[in-house]
Design a protein around this motif. Structure first.
Motif, PDB file in Angstrom:
ATOM      1  N   MET A  60     -17.341 -73.080  17.111  1.00  9.43           N
ATOM      2  CA  MET A  60     -17.998 -72.672  18.341  1.00  9.43           C
ATOM      3  C   MET A  60     -19.494 -72.491  18.100  1.00  9.43           C
ATOM      4  O   MET A  60     -19.905 -72.020  17.042  1.00  9.43           O
ATOM      5  N   ARG A  61     -20.242 -72.814  19.112  1.00  8.72           N
ATOM      6  CA  ARG A  61     -21.686 -72.606  19.054  1.00  8.72           C
ATOM      7  C   ARG A  61     -21.982 -71.104  19.220  1.00  8.72           C
ATOM      8  O   ARG A  61     -21.154 -70.367  19.788  1.00  8.72           O
ATOM      9  N   ASP A  64     -30.649 -70.458  19.646  1.00  9.58           N
ATOM     10  CA  ASP A  64     -31.607 -71.187  18.812  1.00  9.58           C
ATOM     11  C   ASP A  64     -31.010 -71.312  17.411  1.00  9.58           C
ATOM     12  O   ASP A  64     -30.946 -70.330  16.675  1.00  9.58           O
ATOM     13  N   GLY A  65     -30.548 -72.490  17.076  1.00 13.17           N
ATOM     14  CA  GLY A  65     -29.945 -72.702  15.755  1.00 13.17           C
ATOM     15  C   GLY A  65     -28.705 -71.842  15.580  1.00 13.17           C
ATOM     16  O   GLY A  65     -27.776 -71.903  16.379  1.00 13.17           O
ATOM     17  N   GLN A  66     -28.706 -71.024  14.525  1.00 11.75           N
ATOM     18  CA  GLN A  66     -27.574 -70.137  14.229  1.00 11.75           C
ATOM     19  C   GLN A  66     -27.578 -68.865  15.071  1.00 11.75           C
ATOM     20  O   GLN A  66     -26.687 -68.041  14.934  1.00 11.75           O
ATOM     21  N   TRP A  67     -28.568 -68.693  15.919  1.00 15.88           N
ATOM     22  CA  TRP A  67     -28.761 -67.427  16.621  1.00 15.88           C
ATOM     23  C   TRP A  67     -28.481 -67.531  18.114  1.00 15.88           C
ATOM     24  O   TRP A  67     -28.825 -68.513  18.755  1.00 15.88           O
ATOM     25  N   ALA A  68     -27.871 -66.473  18.640  1.00 15.60           N
ATOM     26  CA  ALA A  68     -27.751 -66.281  20.081  1.00 15.60           C
ATOM     27  C   ALA A  68     -28.339 -64.907  20.395  1.00 15.60           C
ATOM     28  O   ALA A  68     -28.178 -63.955  19.623  1.00 15.60           O
ATOM     29  N   GLY A 116     -29.092 -57.972  22.219  1.00 16.87           N
ATOM     30  CA  GLY A 116     -28.437 -58.141  20.930  1.00 16.87           C
ATOM     31  C   GLY A 116     -28.770 -59.498  20.350  1.00 16.87           C
ATOM     32  O   GLY A 116     -28.880 -60.482  21.075  1.00 16.87           O
ATOM     33  N   PHE A 117     -28.947 -59.516  19.054  1.00 18.99           N
ATOM     34  CA  PHE A 117     -29.205 -60.743  18.311  1.00 18.99           C
ATOM     35  C   PHE A 117     -28.000 -60.992  17.421  1.00 18.99           C
ATOM     36  O   PHE A 117     -27.588 -60.109  16.670  1.00 18.99           O
ATOM     37  N   PHE A 118     -27.422 -62.180  17.522  1.00 25.43           N
ATOM     38  CA  PHE A 118     -26.207 -62.529  16.802  1.00 25.43           C
ATOM     39  C   PHE A 118     -26.466 -63.763  15.951  1.00 25.43           C
ATOM     40  O   PHE A 118     -26.812 -64.820  16.489  1.00 25.43           O
ATOM     41  N   GLN A 119     -26.291 -63.635  14.639  1.00 23.97           N
ATOM     42  CA  GLN A 119     -26.343 -64.806  13.768  1.00 23.97           C
ATOM     43  C   GLN A 119     -24.911 -65.284  13.577  1.00 23.97           C
ATOM     44  O   GLN A 119     -24.056 -64.534  13.086  1.00 23.97           O
ATOM     45  N   VAL A 120     -24.661 -66.526  13.980  1.00 23.74           N
ATOM     46  CA  VAL A 120     -23.311 -67.085  13.944  1.00 23.74           C
ATOM     47  C   VAL A 120     -23.285 -68.225  12.932  1.00 23.74           C
ATOM     48  O   VAL A 120     -24.046 -69.187  13.039  1.00 23.74           O
TER      49      VAL A 120
END
Length: 117
Positions: free
Chosen positions: A1-2, A69-73, A87-91
């Motif tokens: 998932m993105r 943006d890239g790995q981040w939502a 909230g900042f989420f690195q996925v």
């Protein structure tokens, strides 16, 4: 998932207060740092955090924007009582590895009639 898809699932699980669905979105060694609190590390500690928080307050996140943006939502949210935050989420590989949240803890505590620390 993105990353954006993961955050959409996170919001759905959060609004249902579904601790198991939320924690299933995190990497085993994830870090959740709500800046008003100390960082929480590891999926079991994150599970305990959400269990405790949902027991103490009826929380709802209304999505205003989700950016990717890239790995981040990045999630901009509000709640029915007027509190706003983001909230900042690195996925990584479809799982949340790092989360940082910004919101006004004093306003939250007052709105939910919780003790001010």
């Amino acid at each position: 998932m993105r990353p954006k898809e993961v955050v959409c699932k996170w919001v759905d699980a959060f609004n249902l207060h579904d601790v198991e669905a939320i924690t299933s979105l995190y990497h085993e060694n994830a870090i959740n740092h709500q800046v008003a609190n100390d960082p929480v590390t590891g999926i079991e500690a994150i599970r305990a955090m959400f269990t405790e928080e949902f027991a103490s307050a009826d929380m709802t996140a209304i999505t205003e924007n989700i950016f990717e943006d890239g790995q981040w939502a990045i999630l901009e949210w509000r709640d029915p009582l007027g509190l706003r935050g983001c909230g900042f989420f690195q996925v990584v590989n479809g799982k949340i590895l790092f989360q940082r949240g910004y919101w006004d803890k004093l306003s939250f505590l007052k709105q939910h009639n919780l003790p001010i620390e």
